[in-house]
Scaffold this active site. Structure first.
Site, mmCIF file in Angstrom:
data_model
loop_
_atom_site.group_PDB
_atom_site.id
_atom_site.type_symbol
_atom_site.label_atom_id
_atom_site.label_comp_id
_atom_site.label_asym_id
_atom_site.label_seq_id
_atom_site.Cartn_x
_atom_site.Cartn_y
_atom_site.Cartn_z
ATOM 1 N N PHE A 1 0.884 -1.320 0.052
ATOM 2 C CA PHE A 1 0.072 -0.034 -0.004
ATOM 3 C C PHE A 1 0.768 1.145 0.018
ATOM 4 O O PHE A 1 0.394 2.356 -0.162
ATOM 5 C CB PHE A 1 -0.847 0.067 1.367
ATOM 6 N N LYS A 2 2.116 1.139 0.517
ATOM 7 C CA LYS A 2 2.983 2.341 0.513
ATOM 8 C C LYS A 2 3.019 2.942 -0.855
ATOM 9 O O LYS A 2 3.210 4.326 -1.008
ATOM 10 C CB LYS A 2 4.167 1.950 1.242
ATOM 11 N N ASP A 3 3.087 2.063 -1.717
ATOM 12 C CA ASP A 3 3.397 2.555 -3.018
ATOM 13 C C ASP A 3 2.233 3.707 -3.556
ATOM 14 O O ASP A 3 2.598 4.735 -4.178
ATOM 15 C CB ASP A 3 3.007 1.539 -4.433
ATOM 16 N N LEU B 1 3.215 7.028 -1.355
ATOM 17 C CA LEU B 1 4.742 7.330 -1.661
ATOM 18 C C LEU B 1 4.916 8.105 -3.083
ATOM 19 O O LEU B 1 5.703 8.914 -3.467
ATOM 20 C CB LEU B 1 5.876 6.345 -1.376
ATOM 21 N N THR C 1 9.228 0.104 3.510
ATOM 22 C CA THR C 1 9.439 1.432 3.171
ATOM 23 C C THR C 1 10.375 1.623 2.160
ATOM 24 O O THR C 1 10.397 2.515 1.467
ATOM 25 C CB THR C 1 9.742 2.121 4.478
#
Length: 498
Positions: free
Chosen positions: A125-127, A130, A158
């Protein structure tokens, strides 16, 4: 459907204030490049736009991508990034996602809705947040003819998401320190196979606490940080919380039975969390008028669960390693944002609470704040055994593989439906990562991992990783690398101005 430009009038300028009240207010650009505020607090919008029924009904037909655009327009302000530029930046951010809708809602048996947030390059989900954050940074840096170097210590996800989001950008360099042999093989390869000029990866002979030491030492030298425009990119960055608000709006609109009723029907959103960024985003969406009920799912590292249930915000002695490893976190930094929000933006009270916590590592929430928190959020803590059972059951019933983090959310759904509580309210479980990233956990659940071709291909790519061995001066190595990147940028800047 794409959104119309400025149906909903954004206020002229959005200001951000520190949760601890001791720092000057900043605009979005200031918050984006800051991380922590100078007084140690976290930036929050000074006031939250209130969304009326008409706006919510209009937003309900938008794509995920368009919801991100609407939210960013509100919280950035059109005088900082005009709407046509903002639309282009967000389209660019999502251009490498594998799913055309960017995120995807999977509807499974017995009312189980899973919102897949992992269709970006690194399958996590960090894509989402970010990739947008990196585009915003590049926009301002290019405009101001400036350069930053991002320094990230990572225990896994991360680092790879940060590298992917900034790789190839002209005005941004990134240095990542990873604990050699302590990430999963996939996570390590996602970082070491990116050979772009603006990416440097160090493999540290130590754990993630040890690799934080040289980073802390470098950031403690304020003059050095300013000279080289250093910044970090962890989950406290406001821009990441902002983009994550879109998950909650999209989940609501996809799962609400109908928007024709008065009042609007509630939807339960189940949020697996570690540092509480996704949870803070949900609390803000709730405060803006989105009728969601939040459930937070954690693993055996249960500080958030204890805080919601008993008001006990105190550290455990150690972080317990669990199958949901990305949630093995001792200090959920973003809870400070939630305390501030629920205390009616009381920065004095928030500062007193957080300073007490920093002194004694333990805090009992005041009665009123605890009751506000337990009204806004319910919680559960999920054992490794329950994670494995949930992964097995979801496969058996749906032929659907869950990652161990997503399983913490689905475990709550199964508990509710087994207790006969499923029919009264629609529910959406957020899925932060693909099961493909956690083959060891899938095997532990007695299931067969399914590895996508892109991940298999990593095995055969060239890798680049600079070793940081015991006995080396890690801080000095980091400083030298930063100085080298600054010189390269200055050389490029001189050449382009000629």
């Amino acid at each position: 459907m794409e959104s119309k430009d400025q149906d909903f009038k954004a206020p002229r300028i959005m200001w951000y204030t520190s949760t601890r009240g001791g720092a000057p207010r900043v605009n979005f650009e200031g918050a984006l490049f800051s991380g922590y505020a100078p007084d140690g607090g976290l930036y929050m919008p000074e006031e939250l736009p209130q969304l009326d029924r008409e706006t919510l009904c209009r937003w309900s037909t938008l794509s995920y991508r368009s919801l991100v655009k609407e939210l960013c327009a509100l919280f950035i302000g059109l005088e900082l990034i005009p709407r046509h530029d903002l639309n282009d930046l967000i389209d660019q951010a999502f251009s490498r996602f594998r799913h055309r809708d960017v995120v995807h809602l999977h509807r499974l048996r017995d009312g189980l809705n899973i919102l897949e947030l992992w269709h970006g390059v690194t399958y996590a989900f960090k894509d989402l947040s970010l990739s947008c954050t990196a585009q915003f940074m590049q926009y301002f840096l290019q405009k101001r003819k400036k350069h930053v170097t991002i320094v990230v210590g990572t225990s896994g996800d991360t680092g790879s998401a940060a590298i992917e989001s900034v790789q190839g950008l002209k005005n941004v360099d990134i240095i990542v320190l990873l604990p050699k042999g302590r990430c999963t093989k996939i996570q390590e390869l996602q970082m070491t196979t990116v050979l772009k000029e603006n990416v440097r990866v160090f493999g540290v002979e130590g754990n993630s606490d040890e690799l934080d030491e040289p980073i802390k030492a470098v950031f403690a030298d304020v003059a050095f940080v300013q000279r080289h425009n250093l910044m970090s990119l962890n989950s406290i960055n406001w821009s990441r919380v902002l983009v994550q608000m879109a998950h909650h709006f999209f989940a609501y609109f996809q799962c609400a039975p109908s928007l024709d009723t008065h009042p609007l029907p509630p939807v339960e959103v189940v949020v697996p969390t570690g540092a509480a960024g996704n949870l803070a985003a949900g609390c803000i969406a709730q405060k803006m008028g989105l009728p969601i009920r939040l459930v937070v799912a954690v693993n055996g590292n249960d500080i958030i669960h204890r805080t919601v249930q008993k008001g006990d915000f105190s550290l455990c002695e150690v972080v317990k390693p669990t199958l949901a490893s990305a949630m093995d976190i001792q200090v959920p930094y973003n809870m400070e944002r939630i305390f501030w929000l629920l205390s009616g933006s009381d920065s004095q009270a928030t500062r007193a609470l957080m300073e007490q916590f920093e002194r004694s590592q333990s805090l009992h929430l005041p009665k009123e704040l605890h009751s506000k928190l337990s009204e806004a959020v319910t919680s559960e803590s999920v054992s490794d055994e329950a994670i494995i059972q949930t992964m097995g059951r979801c496969w058996e019933e749906n032929q659907y593989l869950l990652c161990p983090h997503s399983a913490t959310a689905v475990n709550y759904h199964y508990q509710q439906s087994d207790n006969g509580q499923s029919s009264s309210i629609s529910r959406c479980c957020l899925a932060p990562a693909s099961a493909a990233k956690f083959p060891e956990a899938v095997q532990a659940a007695g299931l067969t991992p399914q590895t996508p071709a892109e991940i298999l291909a990593l095995e055969h790519k060239e890798t680049r990783c600079i070793p940081m061995q015991r006995g080396d001066d890690w801080t000095q190595m980091l400083r030298c690398t930063i100085e080298g990147l600054s010189q390269r940028w200055e050389g490029c800047a001189v050449n382009s101005s000629e």
